[in-house]
Write an enzyme that holds these catalytic residues in place. Sequence first.
Site, PDB file in Angstrom:
ATOM      1  N   TYR A 240     -31.752  28.498   6.025  1.00 15.40           N
ATOM      2  CA  TYR A 240     -31.226  29.232   7.455  1.00 15.40           C
ATOM      3  C   TYR A 240     -29.955  28.990   7.799  1.00 15.40           C
ATOM      4  O   TYR A 240     -29.269  29.741   8.361  1.00 15.40           O
ATOM      5  CB  TYR A 240     -32.273  28.815   8.513  1.00 15.40           C
ATOM      6  CG  TYR A 240     -33.570  29.531   8.832  1.00 15.40           C
ATOM      7  CD1 TYR A 240     -34.308  29.499   7.893  1.00 15.40           C
ATOM      8  CD2 TYR A 240     -33.733  30.419  10.022  1.00 15.40           C
ATOM      9  CE1 TYR A 240     -35.617  30.440   8.198  1.00 15.40           C
ATOM     10  CE2 TYR A 240     -34.722  30.956  10.224  1.00 15.40           C
ATOM     11  CZ  TYR A 240     -35.809  30.913   9.163  1.00 15.40           C
ATOM     12  OH  TYR A 240     -36.773  31.780   9.466  1.00 15.40           O
TER      13      TYR A 240
ATOM     14  N   LYS B  29     -41.666  22.818  -2.525  1.00 17.85           N
ATOM     15  CA  LYS B  29     -41.484  23.622  -3.925  1.00 17.85           C
ATOM     16  C   LYS B  29     -40.862  23.075  -5.074  1.00 17.85           C
ATOM     17  O   LYS B  29     -39.881  23.238  -5.717  1.00 17.85           O
ATOM     18  CB  LYS B  29     -41.066  25.124  -3.737  1.00 17.85           C
ATOM     19  CG  LYS B  29     -41.159  25.843  -5.009  1.00 17.85           C
ATOM     20  CD  LYS B  29     -42.355  26.484  -5.120  1.00 17.85           C
ATOM     21  CE  LYS B  29     -42.488  27.282  -6.397  1.00 17.85           C
ATOM     22  NZ  LYS B  29     -44.106  27.632  -6.903  1.00 17.85           N
TER      23      LYS B  29
ATOM     24  N   ASP C 219     -46.733  27.631  -2.270  1.00 18.73           N
ATOM     25  CA  ASP C 219     -47.681  28.780  -2.986  1.00 18.73           C
ATOM     26  C   ASP C 219     -49.178  28.292  -2.798  1.00 18.73           C
ATOM     27  O   ASP C 219     -50.009  29.289  -2.383  1.00 18.73           O
ATOM     28  CB  ASP C 219     -47.341  29.352  -4.115  1.00 18.73           C
ATOM     29  CG  ASP C 219     -46.963  28.243  -5.226  1.00 18.73           C
ATOM     30  OD1 ASP C 219     -47.443  26.868  -4.768  1.00 18.73           O
ATOM     31  OD2 ASP C 219     -46.898  28.391  -6.504  1.00 18.73           O
TER      32      ASP C 219
ATOM     33  N   ASP D  59     -41.228  28.219   8.733  1.00 14.06           N
ATOM     34  CA  ASP D  59     -41.274  29.969   9.444  1.00 14.06           C
ATOM     35  C   ASP D  59     -42.660  30.689   8.714  1.00 14.06           C
ATOM     36  O   ASP D  59     -43.227  31.339   9.492  1.00 14.06           O
ATOM     37  CB  ASP D  59     -39.957  30.290   8.978  1.00 14.06           C
ATOM     38  CG  ASP D  59     -39.836  31.935   9.709  1.00 14.06           C
ATOM     39  OD1 ASP D  59     -40.291  32.116  10.856  1.00 14.06           O
ATOM     40  OD2 ASP D  59     -39.628  32.961   8.884  1.00 14.06           O
TER      41      ASP D  59
ATOM     42  N   ASP E 294     -46.489  31.382  10.751  1.00 11.56           N
ATOM     43  CA  ASP E 294     -47.052  32.759  11.205  1.00 11.56           C
ATOM     44  C   ASP E 294     -48.698  32.931  10.742  1.00 11.56           C
ATOM     45  O   ASP E 294     -49.333  33.449  11.312  1.00 11.56           O
ATOM     46  CB  ASP E 294     -46.172  33.875  10.362  1.00 11.56           C
ATOM     47  CG  ASP E 294     -45.113  34.324  11.350  1.00 11.56           C
ATOM     48  OD1 ASP E 294     -44.899  33.646  12.424  1.00 11.56           O
ATOM     49  OD2 ASP E 294     -44.828  35.609  11.144  1.00 11.56           O
TER      50      ASP E 294
HETATM   51  C1  IPM Z   1     -39.538  32.138  14.443  1.00 15.12           C
HETATM   52  C2  IPM Z   1     -38.789  33.453  14.221  1.00 15.12           C
HETATM   53  C3  IPM Z   1     -37.168  33.207  13.958  1.00 15.12           C
HETATM   54  C4  IPM Z   1     -37.161  32.256  12.942  1.00 15.12           C
HETATM   55  C5  IPM Z   1     -36.535  34.499  13.913  1.00 15.12           C
HETATM   56  C6  IPM Z   1     -36.548  35.111  14.959  1.00 15.12           C
HETATM   57  C7  IPM Z   1     -34.876  34.280  13.683  1.00 15.12           C
HETATM   58  O1  IPM Z   1     -39.224  34.299  13.145  1.00 15.12           O
HETATM   59  O2  IPM Z   1     -39.040  31.397  15.657  1.00 15.12           O
HETATM   60  O3  IPM Z   1     -40.451  32.063  13.619  1.00 15.12           O
HETATM   61  O4  IPM Z   1     -37.252  32.784  11.716  1.00 15.12           O
HETATM   62  O5  IPM Z   1     -37.113  31.252  13.104  1.00 15.12           O
HETATM   63 MN    MN Z   2     -40.872  33.331  12.305  1.00 15.64          MN
END
Ligand code: IPM
Ligand code: MN
Length: 361
Positions: free
Chosen positions: A145, A194, A226, A250, A254
Amino acid sequence: MSNIFKIAVLPGDGIGPEVMKQAIKVLEKIQKYIKKKIIIDTYYIGGSAINKFDDPLPKITLNGCEKSDAILLGSVGGPEWDYLPLNKRPEKGSLLKLRKYFNLFVNLRPSFCYKNLSILSPLKEKILNKGFNIICIRELIGGIYFGLNGRKGNGKNEYAFDTETYSRFEIERIAHIAFNIALKRKKKICSIDKANVLQTSILWREVVTEISKKYKSVKLQHMYIDNAVMQLIKNPSQFDVILCPNLFGDIISDQCAVITGSIGNLPSASFNQNYFGLYEPAGGSAPDIAGKNIANPIAQILSLAMLIKFSLKEEKIYIKIKNAIQKILNLGYRTKDLSINNSKEKIVTTDDIGTLIIESI
Ligand code: IPM
Ligand code: MN
């Protein structure tokens, strides 16, 4: 010590302002249970700040955050600003900048199953029945990042690059945080990498293993990313603390979010070495449902609850809020975005969920 606690409130874009409104309602309700007097100041961030100040993270916002004891953020970004160069877009130009500015290298994303929401989870019932309670610990201000990136060349020779760098120091400090959290939980960590391909992952694995020697009672396991995403849907109950570099964190957070039933349920907390904290939902600004009073405010309210627990150190109030959320879910209340057309559900607005939660506190 001052008796005043200042929160910088940054509602942001998309559903940010409407879900933030609910969190503020909760804050007003619980003020009477909290020892310190809370003062909030609201600032622009992201696309809404671009529209007003031509800057996704204006000085006035940054100064306001600096003067505060904690930051409560909504969400940033939306199609309206996607045409801008990457560094001017809300995501990189405000959120990532803010994380870096305050040195927020720790990101905690807890994922647990609310009883009456498991029906919304994409996982099969027999998998969910085993339950899960995971905390994803994501390194937040390093890795790909923040590495060197760019575009060069022309025509068919045009190319783009992003680079991942991790120093021993960066890995050590996040590993220590993870091991200390693991000591208070089930004493096991799964570290994600990885290492069969990436140099940064090889170092990550080496350093995490070294640090683990200082925490003999914690069981450390390494897993390739993975495999980890597959294991997480096959058997989430095997995980407790998951430790990740920025990008893998990240992605996997999710996934941790959606298996609970909705990405709109997951709060997050980010800290620096002094435990100064920024609290924000793990999901995005959901521009497609913004402004309709239908978005789920739970992640935002839980982010506030995390602020109350970690920055205000009022754990009992945190539990009160969590219980209030479970109570209204038990009664079948939910926003339209969570609806699965089940006869027991009572579909209400974002605003109603906020009101129902404060009435249950
Ligand atoms: C998160 C979001 C952010 C990230 C984006 C919006 C930059 O997806 O907080 O997970 O990738 O960190
Ligand atoms: Mn995210």
